[in-house]
Each structure stands twice: as C-alpha cells, then as structure tokens.
Design an enzyme around this catalytic site. Structure first.
Site, PDB file in Angstrom:
ATOM      1  N   GLY A  44       0.832  -1.191   0.000  1.00  0.00           N
ATOM      2  CA  GLY A  44       0.000   0.000   0.000  1.00  0.00           C
ATOM      3  C   GLY A  44       0.865   1.239   0.000  1.00  0.00           C
ATOM      4  N   GLN A  49       3.071   9.889   1.052  1.00  0.00           N
ATOM      5  CA  GLN A  49       4.379   9.222   1.042  1.00  0.00           C
ATOM      6  C   GLN A  49       5.209   9.539  -0.197  1.00  0.00           C
ATOM      7  OE1 GLN A  49       2.521   5.215   2.169  1.00  0.00           O
ATOM      8  NE2 GLN A  49       4.573   5.119   3.040  1.00  0.00           N
ATOM      9  N   CYS A 107       6.374   0.217   7.173  1.00  0.00           N
ATOM     10  CA  CYS A 107       5.990   1.353   6.333  1.00  0.00           C
ATOM     11  C   CYS A 107       7.164   1.731   5.446  1.00  0.00           C
ATOM     12  CB  CYS A 107       5.606   2.530   7.227  1.00  0.00           C
ATOM     13  SG  CYS A 107       5.071   3.978   6.308  1.00  0.00           S
ATOM     14  N   LEU A 108       6.890   1.952   4.160  1.00  0.00           N
ATOM     15  CA  LEU A 108       7.967   2.304   3.233  1.00  0.00           C
ATOM     16  C   LEU A 108       8.616   3.641   3.601  1.00  0.00           C
ATOM     17  CD1 LEU A 108       6.345   1.223  -0.167  1.00  0.00           C
ATOM     18  CD2 LEU A 108       8.093   0.006   1.165  1.00  0.00           C
ATOM     19  N   HIS A 149      -4.093   1.613   7.641  1.00  0.00           N
ATOM     20  CA  HIS A 149      -2.733   2.162   7.650  1.00  0.00           C
ATOM     21  C   HIS A 149      -2.619   3.303   6.637  1.00  0.00           C
ATOM     22  CE1 HIS A 149       1.838   1.472   7.802  1.00  0.00           C
ATOM     23  NE2 HIS A 149       1.679   2.248   6.743  1.00  0.00           N
ATOM     24  N   GLU A 150      -3.150   3.078   5.426  1.00  0.00           N
ATOM     25  CA  GLU A 150      -3.004   4.100   4.365  1.00  0.00           C
ATOM     26  C   GLU A 150      -3.873   5.326   4.643  1.00  0.00           C
ATOM     27  OE1 GLU A 150      -0.506   3.677   2.710  1.00  0.00           O
ATOM     28  OE2 GLU A 150      -0.289   1.522   2.996  1.00  0.00           O
ATOM     29  N   HIS A 153      -2.259   7.566   6.959  1.00  0.00           N
ATOM     30  CA  HIS A 153      -1.269   8.438   6.312  1.00  0.00           C
ATOM     31  C   HIS A 153      -1.913   9.740   5.832  1.00  0.00           C
ATOM     32  CE1 HIS A 153       2.596   6.422   6.118  1.00  0.00           C
ATOM     33  NE2 HIS A 153       2.069   5.299   5.650  1.00  0.00           N
TER      34      HIS A 153
HETATM   35 NI    NI Z   1       2.997   3.436   5.571  1.00  0.00          NI
END
Ligand code: NI
Length: 184
Positions: A44, A49, A107-108, A149-150, A153
C-alpha cells in the site's frame, strides 16, 4: 520513479486535502504511486508518502500470500485478486463489529522498523475509484489493515504512533540509531 519520502518529511505529518476533481494529474499520480509501491514491494502507498498531500491511496495485497484478506461487496465474498490493485480517491473507513486484532506492520517511509498494531478487524470502506465511481466494500484481514494504515497516512498518522508504549520505546531507539544519533 517517484521518491518515497521518509520519516521527518513534513508531508508525512500533514492532513491531506480531499480531491474534488479526478483530472489527468490525479490519474498520473495514481500510476506513479503504483509504480513506486511495486518497486519497493509494498502492499500500500498513500500520496503523502510521495510528498503529495491529496487524499489518494493505492493498495495491492496479492503478494502477501500468508496474510489473507477478505473482501465483501453487497454482503457477498469476492475474490480479492480480481479487485487488485485498488486505487481509492477520498477513501474513508467505518469500523464494523468484531473487535481489534494485533498484526505486524511496517511502512515504506520508515524503513527497517516494524511492530504490532491493534486495529479493528472488520471495516467498511467507501471511496471513489479512479473514474470517479463510488465504491463500497467490507474488508477483513490484511486488506482491512492496509486500508486503515493508508488512510492514517492521509491524516498525518504513522503506524509507530499506534504501537504499545514498550514497542514505541524500542522503535525510538532504533530510529535514533538509524539517524546516526549518539547519546553522549
Ligand atoms: Ni505506511
């Protein structure tokens, strides 16, 4: 390839703006986010991000074979893979009954860090697809977790904010070390 911004970048703490028109810019952004997500083996990615504070997320849970997902549309179970990748404009989740479950997250934007997060197990998502059509579905398993999670963000919330106090201390030490910090 769009660069994924890392912890410390202000976009990760910003509340993203609703998208009122799905123009070519939004479509290009979605494509670029998918490319970036796949290039980094993520499941995701939120626009914050890539440094863009607009309410757009992409999700693809197909590669996570050991962490199953359930997708229901109109009360009927649907094959998850047929609905991937998901591109969701202005997504929202509503928590359905079922309590919370713990699950590992990463998380990226915070490489090298992971931890268990308690989240509602079953959610209903509402969004627009990339053509502007309303979509509504229920999710469980990894898909429910990825959605939450997304969408976090988009509100400037990171999974590390939701860790237990002990895990947060552990992660703070790890982040400090990664930043090259040294306690004198
Ligand atoms: Ni993330």
């Amino acid at each position: 390839m769009m660069k994924i911004v890392k912890l410390g970048h202000p976009a990760l703490r910003a509340k993203a703006d609703a998208i009122d028109r799905i123009d070519d810019g939004v479509k290009t952004l979605a494509d670029d986010m998918l490319d970036a997500m796949y290039a980094h083996d993520g499941c995701g990615l939120a626009a914050n991000q890539v440094g863009v504070t607009r309410r757009l997320v992409v999700i693809d849970v197909r590669e996570a074979k050991r962490r199953p997902s359930v997708l229901r549309i109109g009360g009927k179970s649907r094959p998850v893979h047929k609905h991937m990748p998901m591109i969701l404009v202005n997504p929202q989740v509503e928590v359905l009954a079922g309590g919370k479950v713990a699950g590992s997250e990463a998380c990226l934007s915070i490489p090298g860090v992971h931890g268990d997060v308690d989240r509602p197990a079953v959610v209903r998502a509402r969004a627009l697809d990339i053509d502007g059509n309303p979509v509504e579905f229920e999710a469980e398993g990894l898909l429910a977790r990825a959605l939450q999670h997304e969408i976090d963000h988009l509100d400037g919330i990171l999974f590390i904010d939701r860790l237990s106090p002990e895990d947060r201390r552990r992660v703070a030490d790890e982040l400090h070390e990664m930043a090259g910090g040294m306690v004198g």
